[in-house]
Write a protein that holds these residues in place. Sequence first.
Motif, PDB file in Angstrom:
ATOM      1  N   LEU A  13      32.045  46.034  48.509  1.00  0.00           N
ATOM      2  CA  LEU A  13      33.279  46.737  48.206  1.00  0.00           C
ATOM      3  C   LEU A  13      34.471  45.941  48.726  1.00  0.00           C
ATOM      4  O   LEU A  13      34.519  45.569  49.900  1.00  0.00           O
ATOM      5  CB  LEU A  13      33.237  48.115  48.879  1.00  0.00           C
ATOM      6  N   LEU A  14      35.410  45.672  47.844  1.00  0.00           N
ATOM      7  CA  LEU A  14      36.620  44.957  48.241  1.00  0.00           C
ATOM      8  C   LEU A  14      37.441  45.841  49.184  1.00  0.00           C
ATOM      9  O   LEU A  14      37.489  47.062  49.016  1.00  0.00           O
ATOM     10  CB  LEU A  14      37.456  44.609  47.019  1.00  0.00           C
ATOM     11  N   HIS A  15      38.098  45.228  50.141  1.00  0.00           N
ATOM     12  CA  HIS A  15      38.878  45.992  51.118  1.00  0.00           C
ATOM     13  C   HIS A  15      39.988  46.803  50.463  1.00  0.00           C
ATOM     14  O   HIS A  15      40.226  47.955  50.855  1.00  0.00           O
ATOM     15  CB  HIS A  15      39.445  45.066  52.197  1.00  0.00           C
ATOM     16  N   ASP A  16      40.664  46.228  49.471  1.00  0.00           N
ATOM     17  CA  ASP A  16      41.749  46.979  48.834  1.00  0.00           C
ATOM     18  C   ASP A  16      41.201  48.128  47.985  1.00  0.00           C
ATOM     19  O   ASP A  16      41.821  49.192  47.896  1.00  0.00           O
ATOM     20  CB  ASP A  16      42.698  46.087  48.030  1.00  0.00           C
ATOM     21  N   THR A  17      40.020  47.967  47.426  1.00  0.00           N
ATOM     22  CA  THR A  17      39.378  49.059  46.700  1.00  0.00           C
ATOM     23  C   THR A  17      38.980  50.162  47.673  1.00  0.00           C
ATOM     24  O   THR A  17      39.189  51.348  47.406  1.00  0.00           O
ATOM     25  CB  THR A  17      38.139  48.561  45.924  1.00  0.00           C
ATOM     26  N   GLU A  18      38.430  49.760  48.799  1.00  0.00           N
ATOM     27  CA  GLU A  18      38.058  50.729  49.838  1.00  0.00           C
ATOM     28  C   GLU A  18      39.275  51.549  50.268  1.00  0.00           C
ATOM     29  O   GLU A  18      39.192  52.775  50.422  1.00  0.00           O
ATOM     30  CB  GLU A  18      37.461  50.010  51.038  1.00  0.00           C
ATOM     31  N   GLY A  77      31.291  49.866  52.840  1.00  0.00           N
ATOM     32  CA  GLY A  77      32.613  50.168  53.384  1.00  0.00           C
ATOM     33  C   GLY A  77      32.537  51.240  54.452  1.00  0.00           C
ATOM     34  O   GLY A  77      31.461  51.562  54.954  1.00  0.00           O
ATOM     35  N   HIS A  78      33.680  51.787  54.783  1.00  0.00           N
ATOM     36  CA  HIS A  78      33.758  52.833  55.793  1.00  0.00           C
ATOM     37  C   HIS A  78      34.645  53.952  55.261  1.00  0.00           C
ATOM     38  O   HIS A  78      35.871  53.807  55.212  1.00  0.00           O
ATOM     39  CB  HIS A  78      34.321  52.271  57.099  1.00  0.00           C
ATOM     40  N   ALA A  79      34.018  55.046  54.875  1.00  0.00           N
ATOM     41  CA  ALA A  79      34.759  56.213  54.407  1.00  0.00           C
ATOM     42  C   ALA A  79      35.381  56.904  55.604  1.00  0.00           C
ATOM     43  O   ALA A  79      34.753  57.043  56.646  1.00  0.00           O
ATOM     44  CB  ALA A  79      33.825  57.167  53.663  1.00  0.00           C
ATOM     45  N   ILE A  80      36.616  57.324  55.437  1.00  0.00           N
ATOM     46  CA  ILE A  80      37.367  57.921  56.546  1.00  0.00           C
ATOM     47  C   ILE A  80      37.638  59.389  56.255  1.00  0.00           C
ATOM     48  O   ILE A  80      38.191  59.743  55.209  1.00  0.00           O
ATOM     49  CB  ILE A  80      38.716  57.186  56.748  1.00  0.00           C
ATOM     50  N   GLN A  81      37.268  60.243  57.217  1.00  0.00           N
ATOM     51  CA  GLN A  81      37.602  61.666  57.139  1.00  0.00           C
ATOM     52  C   GLN A  81      39.110  61.795  57.305  1.00  0.00           C
ATOM     53  O   GLN A  81      39.653  61.407  58.320  1.00  0.00           O
ATOM     54  CB  GLN A  81      36.880  62.457  58.231  1.00  0.00           C
ATOM     55  N   GLN A 107      48.696  64.896  39.184  1.00  0.00           N
ATOM     56  CA  GLN A 107      48.823  63.852  40.212  1.00  0.00           C
ATOM     57  C   GLN A 107      47.462  63.236  40.535  1.00  0.00           C
ATOM     58  O   GLN A 107      47.356  62.022  40.718  1.00  0.00           O
ATOM     59  CB  GLN A 107      49.472  64.420  41.478  1.00  0.00           C
ATOM     60  N   VAL A 108      46.435  64.057  40.596  1.00  0.00           N
ATOM     61  CA  VAL A 108      45.083  63.543  40.849  1.00  0.00           C
ATOM     62  C   VAL A 108      44.656  62.623  39.707  1.00  0.00           C
ATOM     63  O   VAL A 108      44.102  61.552  39.936  1.00  0.00           O
ATOM     64  CB  VAL A 108      44.075  64.690  41.063  1.00  0.00           C
ATOM     65  N   THR A 109      44.938  63.024  38.476  1.00  0.00           N
ATOM     66  CA  THR A 109      44.603  62.188  37.317  1.00  0.00           C
ATOM     67  C   THR A 109      45.289  60.832  37.422  1.00  0.00           C
ATOM     68  O   THR A 109      44.654  59.785  37.179  1.00  0.00           O
ATOM     69  CB  THR A 109      45.001  62.887  36.003  1.00  0.00           C
ATOM     70  N   LYS A 110      46.559  60.820  37.777  1.00  0.00           N
ATOM     71  CA  LYS A 110      47.289  59.553  37.921  1.00  0.00           C
ATOM     72  C   LYS A 110      46.646  58.685  38.995  1.00  0.00           C
ATOM     73  O   LYS A 110      46.512  57.467  38.824  1.00  0.00           O
ATOM     74  CB  LYS A 110      48.754  59.821  38.253  1.00  0.00           C
ATOM     75  N   SER A 111      46.229  59.284  40.092  1.00  0.00           N
ATOM     76  CA  SER A 111      45.587  58.542  41.167  1.00  0.00           C
ATOM     77  C   SER A 111      44.251  57.951  40.712  1.00  0.00           C
ATOM     78  O   SER A 111      43.960  56.780  40.976  1.00  0.00           O
ATOM     79  CB  SER A 111      45.379  59.464  42.374  1.00  0.00           C
ATOM     80  N   ILE A 112      43.457  58.752  40.016  1.00  0.00           N
ATOM     81  CA  ILE A 112      42.176  58.273  39.483  1.00  0.00           C
ATOM     82  C   ILE A 112      42.409  57.113  38.523  1.00  0.00           C
ATOM     83  O   ILE A 112      41.734  56.078  38.599  1.00  0.00           O
ATOM     84  CB  ILE A 112      41.415  59.419  38.767  1.00  0.00           C
ATOM     85  N   ASN A 113      43.367  57.268  37.626  1.00  0.00           N
ATOM     86  CA  ASN A 113      43.662  56.201  36.662  1.00  0.00           C
ATOM     87  C   ASN A 113      44.087  54.920  37.360  1.00  0.00           C
ATOM     88  O   ASN A 113      43.723  53.818  36.923  1.00  0.00           O
ATOM     89  CB  ASN A 113      44.737  56.657  35.678  1.00  0.00           C
ATOM     90  N   SER A 114      44.823  55.042  38.443  1.00  0.00           N
ATOM     91  CA  SER A 114      45.249  53.876  39.205  1.00  0.00           C
ATOM     92  C   SER A 114      44.042  53.144  39.814  1.00  0.00           C
ATOM     93  O   SER A 114      43.973  51.915  39.788  1.00  0.00           O
ATOM     94  CB  SER A 114      46.222  54.310  40.300  1.00  0.00           C
ATOM     95  N   ILE A 115      43.101  53.897  40.329  1.00  0.00           N
ATOM     96  CA  ILE A 115      41.887  53.290  40.900  1.00  0.00           C
ATOM     97  C   ILE A 115      41.080  52.605  39.804  1.00  0.00           C
ATOM     98  O   ILE A 115      40.593  51.485  39.987  1.00  0.00           O
ATOM     99  CB  ILE A 115      41.035  54.338  41.637  1.00  0.00           C
ATOM    100  N   VAL A 116      40.932  53.263  38.669  1.00  0.00           N
ATOM    101  CA  VAL A 116      40.174  52.683  37.555  1.00  0.00           C
ATOM    102  C   VAL A 116      40.835  51.387  37.088  1.00  0.00           C
ATOM    103  O   VAL A 116      40.158  50.376  36.861  1.00  0.00           O
ATOM    104  CB  VAL A 116      40.040  53.698  36.393  1.00  0.00           C
ATOM    105  N   ASP A 117      42.152  51.399  36.966  1.00  0.00           N
ATOM    106  CA  ASP A 117      42.880  50.200  36.564  1.00  0.00           C
ATOM    107  C   ASP A 117      42.673  49.081  37.580  1.00  0.00           C
ATOM    108  O   ASP A 117      42.388  47.937  37.212  1.00  0.00           O
ATOM    109  CB  ASP A 117      44.372  50.528  36.413  1.00  0.00           C
ATOM    110  N   HIS A 118      42.782  49.422  38.857  1.00  0.00           N
ATOM    111  CA  HIS A 118      42.568  48.430  39.914  1.00  0.00           C
ATOM    112  C   HIS A 118      41.160  47.831  39.822  1.00  0.00           C
ATOM    113  O   HIS A 118      40.994  46.609  39.897  1.00  0.00           O
ATOM    114  CB  HIS A 118      42.773  49.063  41.293  1.00  0.00           C
ATOM    115  N   ALA A 119      40.162  48.690  39.669  1.00  0.00           N
ATOM    116  CA  ALA A 119      38.773  48.219  39.610  1.00  0.00           C
ATOM    117  C   ALA A 119      38.561  47.301  38.404  1.00  0.00           C
ATOM    118  O   ALA A 119      37.874  46.279  38.506  1.00  0.00           O
ATOM    119  CB  ALA A 119      37.811  49.395  39.562  1.00  0.00           C
ATOM    120  N   PHE A 120      39.161  47.643  37.284  1.00  0.00           N
ATOM    121  CA  PHE A 120      39.019  46.817  36.081  1.00  0.00           C
ATOM    122  C   PHE A 120      39.658  45.446  36.289  1.00  0.00           C
ATOM    123  O   PHE A 120      39.037  44.413  36.007  1.00  0.00           O
ATOM    124  CB  PHE A 120      39.631  47.525  34.869  1.00  0.00           C
TER     125      PHE A 120
END
Length: 182
Positions: A13-18, A77-81, A107-120
Amino acid sequence: MKNREIVTLQRSLLHDTEKLLNQQIEMEGKSSAYYLSMASWCHMMGYANAAKYLYVHSDEERMHMMKLFTYINEAGGHAIQPEINGIRHNFNSLREIFELILEHEIQVTKSINSIVDHAFVAKDFATFSFMQWYVTEQREEETLARRALELFDIIGEEGVGLWTIDQELGKLHNSTAGGEGA
């Protein structure tokens, strides 16, 4: 016997993805707490079906958080509570709650889309693939939030309107309670 350190496999897992995924964990955790607070308010105000609907959604949001937690940790990675604070506890109306839910889900949808875009872009296809479940889930979440809010316009809030809306929210709850998403 000596204490042995547990050796973690090299991370994929890339640090920025984490970091982005941990931010999503925080968003999902806050969603769970927010919906729980809304459920309590509905319960207190006598909207039993709306309360049930929101209790279920609070649990679902926590499940979304835990799914991310597991993914991050299994990828090295390390998931943070997250710290959960700033949760609102009082609302002006049942309608306001469902307006806030729709805003929040967008807002959650926008956040998810941002992660998907980053991963791609990062060619992190494992994360890209993992996040497709969230893309589909968010479409369902937004659709359900819109449908719940439409009840206020279709039925109206006067007379027995709020009681009827609460009954219809129970039907929406029942139609989604058997599935994982809502």
